[in-house]
Design an enzyme around this catalytic site. Sequence first.
Site, PDB file in Angstrom:
ATOM      1  N   ARG A 136       6.465  26.670 -63.303  1.00  0.00           N
ATOM      2  CA  ARG A 136       6.599  25.445 -62.488  1.00  0.00           C
ATOM      3  C   ARG A 136       5.372  25.190 -61.619  1.00  0.00           C
ATOM      4  O   ARG A 136       5.124  24.052 -61.218  1.00  0.00           O
ATOM      5  CB  ARG A 136       7.898  25.490 -61.663  1.00  0.00           C
ATOM      6  CG  ARG A 136       9.146  25.326 -62.528  1.00  0.00           C
ATOM      7  CD  ARG A 136      10.422  25.445 -61.713  1.00  0.00           C
ATOM      8  NE  ARG A 136      10.592  26.760 -61.119  1.00  0.00           N
ATOM      9  CZ  ARG A 136      11.101  27.824 -61.746  1.00  0.00           C
ATOM     10  NH1 ARG A 136      11.511  27.717 -62.990  1.00  0.00           N
ATOM     11  NH2 ARG A 136      11.220  28.983 -61.143  1.00  0.00           N
ATOM     12  N   GLU A 144      12.495  37.976 -56.743  1.00  0.00           N
ATOM     13  CA  GLU A 144      13.772  38.003 -56.021  1.00  0.00           C
ATOM     14  C   GLU A 144      14.853  38.536 -56.969  1.00  0.00           C
ATOM     15  O   GLU A 144      15.821  39.144 -56.553  1.00  0.00           O
ATOM     16  CB  GLU A 144      14.108  36.581 -55.560  1.00  0.00           C
ATOM     17  CG  GLU A 144      15.274  36.489 -54.599  1.00  0.00           C
ATOM     18  CD  GLU A 144      15.649  35.052 -54.287  1.00  0.00           C
ATOM     19  OE1 GLU A 144      14.962  34.129 -54.750  1.00  0.00           O
ATOM     20  OE2 GLU A 144      16.657  34.868 -53.595  1.00  0.00           O
TER      21      GLU A 144
HETATM   22  P1  AMP Z   1       8.664  35.580 -55.391  1.00  0.00           P
HETATM   23  O1  AMP Z   1       7.692  36.395 -56.196  1.00  0.00           O
HETATM   24  O2  AMP Z   1       9.856  36.364 -54.962  1.00  0.00           O
HETATM   25  O3  AMP Z   1       7.991  34.842 -54.254  1.00  0.00           O
HETATM   26  O4  AMP Z   1       9.266  34.491 -56.389  1.00  0.00           O
HETATM   27  C1  AMP Z   1       8.591  33.310 -56.626  1.00  0.00           C
HETATM   28  C2  AMP Z   1       8.717  32.862 -58.050  1.00  0.00           C
HETATM   29  O5  AMP Z   1      10.046  32.987 -58.530  1.00  0.00           O
HETATM   30  C3  AMP Z   1       8.340  31.408 -58.164  1.00  0.00           C
HETATM   31  O6  AMP Z   1       7.590  31.222 -59.360  1.00  0.00           O
HETATM   32  C4  AMP Z   1       9.651  30.678 -58.194  1.00  0.00           C
HETATM   33  O7  AMP Z   1       9.605  29.613 -59.110  1.00  0.00           O
HETATM   34  C5  AMP Z   1      10.679  31.727 -58.625  1.00  0.00           C
HETATM   35  N1  AMP Z   1      11.847  31.784 -57.733  1.00  0.00           N
HETATM   36  C6  AMP Z   1      12.222  32.849 -56.989  1.00  0.00           C
HETATM   37  N2  AMP Z   1      13.348  32.607 -56.318  1.00  0.00           N
HETATM   38  C7  AMP Z   1      13.706  31.351 -56.620  1.00  0.00           C
HETATM   39  C8  AMP Z   1      14.777  30.503 -56.208  1.00  0.00           C
HETATM   40  N3  AMP Z   1      15.728  30.915 -55.351  1.00  0.00           N
HETATM   41  N4  AMP Z   1      14.820  29.243 -56.703  1.00  0.00           N
HETATM   42  C9  AMP Z   1      13.856  28.816 -57.566  1.00  0.00           C
HETATM   43  N5  AMP Z   1      12.833  29.569 -57.986  1.00  0.00           N
HETATM   44  C10 AMP Z   1      12.741  30.824 -57.527  1.00  0.00           C
END
Ligand code: AMP
Length: 173
Positions: free
Chosen positions: A61, A98
């Site tokens: 995205r 996450e």
């Molecule tokens: P992080 O590495 O934990 O910051 O996760 C970020 C990546 O995971 C991004 O590319 C987001 O698109 C996706 N992502 C993580 N959590 C969510 C969420 N609750 N909703 C949408 N996308 C998420």
Amino acid sequence: MAKLLAEGLIRDVADFPKPGIVFKDITPVLHSPAAVIEVCELLAADAKARDADAIVAIESRGFLFGMPIALQLGLPFTPARKLDKLPFHRISEEYALEYGTNTVEMHTDAISPGQRAYIVDDLLATGGTAAACARLVERLGGKVCGFGFLVELTFLNGRANLLQSPVRALIEY
Ligand code: AMP
């Protein structure tokens, strides 16, 4: 500041992709050219203020916003992709999501030494993905001049993983 068009369009999807996760679905934002233009203009202005000379966006995205930002600023665009998607010589970094773990990769010729890369993604959660992408840029001899996100989940404190460069997030939850 006035509320962003995108803010009224982002949709919560409960229990996706796993039970307990509230997924921030940005696809309704993409249905609105005005909302996408607003997001890209704000992040492009931030990248410009940071003297970016390359835009790096994170699969998948992040690409939706990173490419138009690069075009708007007349800067090179480079994708950071998931494991085994890039065809040429590449370097890899592991990161924690996450929901699970993953690997991000960049081509070895994606960034030139000394280049100032602005890293774009749709959402900052724990910051693991963006931090891994920053490590790739640095291993290639580049400098991360800033991070730009449409959404930040502030309760996950992802900024703590991105202390080396300024972070701009347009909408906070
Ligand atoms: P992080 O590495 O934990 O910051 O996760 C970020 C990546 O995971 C991004 O590319 C987001 O698109 C996706 N992502 C993580 N959590 C969510 C969420 N609750 N909703 C949408 N996308 C998420």
